[in-house]
Motif scaffolding. Structure first.
Motif, PDB file in Angstrom:
ATOM      1  N   ALA A  45      33.021 -22.593   7.579  1.00  0.00           N
ATOM      2  CA  ALA A  45      32.779 -22.220   6.196  1.00  0.00           C
ATOM      3  C   ALA A  45      33.277 -23.298   5.255  1.00  0.00           C
ATOM      4  O   ALA A  45      32.636 -23.633   4.253  1.00  0.00           O
ATOM      5  N   ARG A  48      30.881 -26.293   5.160  1.00  0.00           N
ATOM      6  CA  ARG A  48      29.483 -26.068   4.835  1.00  0.00           C
ATOM      7  C   ARG A  48      29.116 -26.810   3.555  1.00  0.00           C
ATOM      8  O   ARG A  48      29.825 -26.752   2.554  1.00  0.00           O
ATOM      9  N   GLY A  90      36.918 -17.863   5.353  1.00  0.00           N
ATOM     10  CA  GLY A  90      36.271 -18.175   4.093  1.00  0.00           C
ATOM     11  C   GLY A  90      36.718 -19.499   3.496  1.00  0.00           C
ATOM     12  O   GLY A  90      37.451 -20.280   4.119  1.00  0.00           O
ATOM     13  N   GLU A 105      31.099 -17.560   1.184  1.00  0.00           N
ATOM     14  CA  GLU A 105      32.387 -18.154   1.572  1.00  0.00           C
ATOM     15  C   GLU A 105      33.552 -17.541   0.801  1.00  0.00           C
ATOM     16  O   GLU A 105      34.586 -17.204   1.381  1.00  0.00           O
TER      17      GLU A 105
END
Length: 344
Positions: A45, A48, A90, A105
């Motif tokens: 996450a 990303r 997250g 996220e």
């Protein structure tokens, strides 16, 4: 199994997972799991890339006074038991202007800490989340994330107060949640946070209707389900397909076995489906399972022979226990007892 068969299985599995779990009526996600299983998700996450078209900012207007009083910031104590030994899930993503990127996220970050609800006061959980936000982002993204947090807490509170029934019609549950999300979060943020989830829910509900339509032939049913699946975002569709892929592969292998495929043909199918290394691992697993089944069958046969030749119940029970101890390890004995329904 062809593409349509795969699509039908996907729809059935998605329906069972979504409706039976009751996620349409929940305002929170699952509790955290040990760090070894979570670290890859957390890292993924955080790494990303920014999503094109993501909302750069949310309102920083203060939360309602009632909510501020109930969730006032306090010093952050030691982590509650359920969070110890886990990696924070997250991330706080920021765009090139330093604004918060609103998306799954940040929601995963909130839910990671909120999973400890009941272990510590709400004010401590909020303080913990704020500390995590400020560790990960500077202004203005940090203030934007905190403002979003308070609205998300308000959303969870509103869902709880609305008492959305798990037993209610799935479409009605989804509609109720959509309305509450937009009331509490606003249309843009609600769409960014829950849009994909809502689209998946709508698709699952429509697929349930298709599966229940007795007027459709299997071919028509699969075709309509495929049309529904095609409306989903690529990443959602891929995740759904990945979730049922092992079941699809098992069904395909069973179909090959039923058709009389040899071990070599089955191995070739596996190589084409999952690659040579995975195919070799599956073959070894087959050998282990076959060996286990032979041992279990041998024990069951010997136990049946005891039942036929030893009349005294106590003597027969002692002989069975000796047979079990001689054939299996202590860990295996627990499994054998469960499979054959033997007394502990």
């Amino acid at each position: 199994m062809n593409r349509r068969g795969t699509t039908g299985l996907l729809a059935a599995m998605a329906l069972a997972a979504v409706i039976s779990a009751g996620w349409l009526a929940r305002g929170e996600r699952q509790r955290p799991v040990p760090s070894a299983a979570r670290s890859a998700r957390s890292i993924g996450a955080a790494a990303r890339p920014f999503r094109k078209g993501a909302l750069p900012a949310v309102s920083v207007a203060p939360a309602p006074a009632r909510l501020r009083r109930a969730l006032s910031v306090t010093p952050v104590p030691a982590a509650p038991p359920s969070l110890r030994g886990t990696e924070v899930d997250g991330a706080v993503l920021v765009d090139e202007r330093g604004d918060l990127v609103v998306g799954p996220e940040i929601l995963a970050l909130f839910d990671y800490f909120l999973s400890a609800a009941g272990e510590e006061p709400a004010s401590a959980i909020r303080a913990r989340i704020i500390a995590a936000i400020r560790e990960r982002a500077a202004e203005p993204a940090a203030d934007q994330a905190i403002a979003l947090l308070d609205r998300y807490l308000g959303y969870r509170e509103a869902v709880s107060a609305a008492d959305v029934e798990v037993a209610a019609d799935p479409a009605a549950r989804l509609a109720a949640l959509r309305e509450i999300r937009r009331e509490q979060l606003g249309e843009p943020a609600a769409t960014q946070l829950f849009g994909d989830e809502e689209r998946e829910g709508e698709a699952t509900i429509e697929e349930a209707r298709i599966l229940a339509d007795a007027t459709l032939s299997p071919e028509e049913r699969d075709a309509r389900i495929a049309e529904v699946e095609a409306t989903l975002p690529d990443e959602v569709r891929e995740a759904r397909e990945a979730a049922v892929r092992p079941l699809v592969e098992q069904a395909e292998e069973q179909a090959l076995r039923d058709a009389g495929a040899s071990d070599e043909e089955l191995h070739a199918h596996r190589v084409a489906a999952v690659g040579p290394e995975a195919a070799d691992r599956l073959a070894e697993l087959d050998r282990q399972r076959a060996a286990w089944r032979r041992r279990l069958d041998a024990f069951a046969s010997a136990r049946a022979a005891l039942a036929a030749t030893v009349a005294d119940p106590e003597e027969r029970r002692a002989a069975e226990e000796a047979l079990l101890a001689g054939a299996f390890t202590p860990e295996e004995r627990l499994r054998v007892r469960a499979i054959l329904g033997l007394p502990p």
